[in-house]
Design a protein around this motif. Sequence first.
Motif, PDB file in Angstrom:
ATOM      1  N   HIS A 103       0.632  23.100  63.045  1.00 18.25           N
ATOM      2  CA  HIS A 103       1.783  23.062  62.158  1.00 18.25           C
ATOM      3  C   HIS A 103       1.324  22.821  60.718  1.00 18.25           C
ATOM      4  O   HIS A 103       1.831  23.429  59.773  1.00 18.25           O
ATOM      5  CB  HIS A 103       2.745  21.962  62.610  1.00 18.25           C
TER       6      HIS A 103
ATOM      7  N   ASP B 112       0.312  25.655  56.196  1.00 22.36           N
ATOM      8  CA  ASP B 112       0.344  25.472  54.742  1.00 22.36           C
ATOM      9  C   ASP B 112      -0.976  25.973  54.151  1.00 22.36           C
ATOM     10  O   ASP B 112      -2.053  25.499  54.546  1.00 22.36           O
ATOM     11  CB  ASP B 112       0.543  23.989  54.428  1.00 22.36           C
TER      12      ASP B 112
ATOM     13  N   THR C  57       5.481  16.334  59.484  1.00 24.78           N
ATOM     14  CA  THR C  57       4.923  17.373  58.616  1.00 24.78           C
ATOM     15  C   THR C  57       4.090  16.723  57.544  1.00 24.78           C
ATOM     16  O   THR C  57       4.217  15.514  57.319  1.00 24.78           O
ATOM     17  CB  THR C  57       6.040  18.245  57.987  1.00 24.78           C
TER      18      THR C  57
ATOM     19  N   HIS D 148       2.206  17.864  53.509  1.00 25.48           N
ATOM     20  CA  HIS D 148       1.952  18.923  52.527  1.00 25.48           C
ATOM     21  C   HIS D 148       1.231  18.343  51.323  1.00 25.48           C
ATOM     22  O   HIS D 148       1.472  17.186  50.926  1.00 25.48           O
ATOM     23  CB  HIS D 148       3.259  19.563  52.041  1.00 25.48           C
TER      24      HIS D 148
ATOM     25  N   TYR E  69       9.009  27.445  65.084  1.00 27.94           N
ATOM     26  CA  TYR E  69       9.643  26.274  65.706  1.00 27.94           C
ATOM     27  C   TYR E  69       8.883  25.967  66.971  1.00 27.94           C
ATOM     28  O   TYR E  69       8.686  26.838  67.821  1.00 27.94           O
ATOM     29  CB  TYR E  69      11.107  26.586  66.031  1.00 27.94           C
TER      30      TYR E  69
ATOM     31  N   VAL F  75      10.778  20.585  64.130  1.00 25.67           N
ATOM     32  CA  VAL F  75      10.691  20.967  62.718  1.00 25.67           C
ATOM     33  C   VAL F  75      10.834  22.477  62.681  1.00 25.67           C
ATOM     34  O   VAL F  75      10.041  23.200  63.304  1.00 25.67           O
ATOM     35  CB  VAL F  75       9.347  20.562  62.079  1.00 25.67           C
TER      36      VAL F  75
ATOM     37  N   THR G 282      10.867  25.937  60.515  1.00 31.35           N
ATOM     38  CA  THR G 282      10.446  26.519  59.246  1.00 31.35           C
ATOM     39  C   THR G 282      10.859  27.983  59.205  1.00 31.35           C
ATOM     40  O   THR G 282      10.577  28.740  60.136  1.00 31.35           O
ATOM     41  CB  THR G 282       8.918  26.427  59.059  1.00 31.35           C
TER      42      THR G 282
ATOM     43  N   ALA H 106       4.832  23.240  48.872  1.00 27.50           N
ATOM     44  CA  ALA H 106       6.054  22.623  49.385  1.00 27.50           C
ATOM     45  C   ALA H 106       6.710  21.830  48.262  1.00 27.50           C
ATOM     46  O   ALA H 106       6.044  21.097  47.511  1.00 27.50           O
ATOM     47  CB  ALA H 106       5.736  21.709  50.557  1.00 27.50           C
TER      48      ALA H 106
ATOM     49  N   GLY I 163       9.636  30.018  51.759  1.00 25.91           N
ATOM     50  CA  GLY I 163      10.204  29.506  52.998  1.00 25.91           C
ATOM     51  C   GLY I 163      10.975  28.226  52.795  1.00 25.91           C
ATOM     52  O   GLY I 163      11.099  27.714  51.677  1.00 25.91           O
TER      53      GLY I 163
ATOM     54  N   GLU J  38      11.770  24.430  55.059  1.00 21.94           N
ATOM     55  CA  GLU J  38      11.401  23.607  56.231  1.00 21.94           C
ATOM     56  C   GLU J  38      12.489  22.566  56.446  1.00 21.94           C
ATOM     57  O   GLU J  38      12.918  21.899  55.496  1.00 21.94           O
ATOM     58  CB  GLU J  38      10.057  22.933  55.949  1.00 21.94           C
TER      59      GLU J  38
ATOM     60  N   ILE K 202      13.416  19.219  58.899  1.00 24.34           N
ATOM     61  CA  ILE K 202      12.929  18.258  59.901  1.00 24.34           C
ATOM     62  C   ILE K 202      14.121  17.725  60.677  1.00 24.34           C
ATOM     63  O   ILE K 202      15.216  17.577  60.114  1.00 24.34           O
ATOM     64  CB  ILE K 202      12.160  17.132  59.202  1.00 24.34           C
TER      65      ILE K 202
END
Lengths: 480, 107
Positions: free
Chosen positions: A399, A403, A458, A460, B10, B17, B19, B31, B56, B58, B60
């Motif tokens: 996941h 990125d 997540t 980033h 997913y 989560v 996306t 992000a 995109g 995201e 949660i």
Amino acid sequence: MPLKKGDWVRGTGDESYAEYMLRARRRFEQGQVGTVRQVRQIYRRAAETVREDIRQATPGTLRYGHLKALAKVLEQRARSLTSELLEATQAGIHLASREAVSGPEELVVRLVEGTFDRAEVRRLFAAVNERAVLAFLARTGPDGLKLSDRVWRVGERYRNAIVRVLEDGIARGEDARKLAVEVQRYLQPGVWTVHKLETRRRLGVSADVSYEAMRLVRTEMNNAFHEATILANRASPSYLGIYWRLSGEHPFPDVCDDYARHNGDGFWPRGQEPVRPHPQCFCYILPRHERPEEFAERLRQWLRDPQSQPHIENWYNSTARVFLKRPYPTFLAGSGSRLLNVQMFAEPPKERIERLVAAGKIPQEAINRAEALWHSRLREGVFLPNGERLQITLLDLYHAIVDPMIWRRPERIESLLLGIFEIREGEHGRRVALSRWKEDEQERVGYAILGEEGGLRTLHVVDEKRIRREMRRGQVLWRR
Amino acid sequence: METVRASVMYAGPGKDVLTLFVEPTPSLWVADPIDDGIAVFRVLDEHGEETGEIAGVEIIDFLTFDRWEDLPDLPMKWQLDGLEPLPLRELLRKIQQTVRREKVAAG
């Protein structure tokens, strides 16, 4: 010519559908017989009325003076006849179109059951039917005339024939009552023996004045059925084309024979179906469709990926979408699996990574490095600066490396977690962990969202501006 | 309104989560968190500067997400394979309905 069920089964590939089409065809033929009968009755009533008109013109011998007065009445009668004839023909056309459309409609309702709403499919075909009828009524034939013009001509010939017969009777000094009966018999449908051939030639009138009208109705209904059949089948996604079949009433070879021999078996592909080549053509067409099980498989593929079935996708976009809601993809449920794989519209992170690698967007080497790092540094968890041990699963890794800031430098995962300087409260038990670390003499910042009970949601790499914004949100739970 | 092809990432109710990516996804993006539950991915050029495009979104805790008004108003429609183009909120609502239904079916 009686239609054989075997022919329909061969064309449609489905016995029950063939049965339905055959019944629709028979209903059309019965409707055609009924309409022709109606036309006879129109002429019969008109003949009785004209007889009365002539009888009432004078009790004695009919003269040319009487004819002048009668002309206006006959004009009215011709207009009435034309109007009734047009109404009957239009009703016949509506019937023909309805029956022609009903077959493909039933086929499509069954073929797409479970994918498209039945009522929506019927609305689609109701619109096809309406379009077929309107187009047929409005079009100009090879003779340059519309239907209404052709019917008007029939009415004109009717009036002219009556006038000529009356003029002949007047010239012979006929009594009005006798002439009225003679005219009525002449106008009666199916009565051929009132005038001899030389008399009819001399007068320039046909043997049976109603015959032209009945022929018109039969021809128009056949043409409407033919055209509506093609239109409705073209609206069906499984339609491939038609077979041209000769009628039994085909004494001499003509262009229809060529049509029936086309491609060796009379097959004309979708979009190339010929129009009826001549009036009074009673040849018929058999639609050919894809086998239902083959179409069902292609429909399933289209549901998964519309681009994989461009023909169905094109049919949906050009014909169906105004009436049929695009279906949502259906899920595949793994038997016994509690976690359903929502593969119809969603891909798990690993699949996305694999797809991007296959597309050359991410080098395989980067993935190998990330996996190796996970095995060596992350698999046992990472101790955060607040003393908490954070588990990092392989799923979390995949996941994270979606990125581009992470897959290029997967070691950033560990650096980010170890560089957490503040943890703030989020919504629904989430925690926002803000981080700062040094990388190649440069400062990097990032954030991670942690679950209430641990677990990485997540993470980033971001920029200073965004970190500062995060530092204004939520209550501080921990700070280094 | 522009329509973009999209894809969904997913991993299931466990991670929960979701996306949504523009396809094809630009190679460089960053992000931009709206809050701790929503982030927008903004496209960067080769110099690391934002181009204004979106790569995109995201979300949660997608199964229980209900802050539709907090989603950014992006001037585009998103089109997944097999679906008609939809604005972001509408698309995500429909996906959520489906994911919730599948979760219930799975028990």
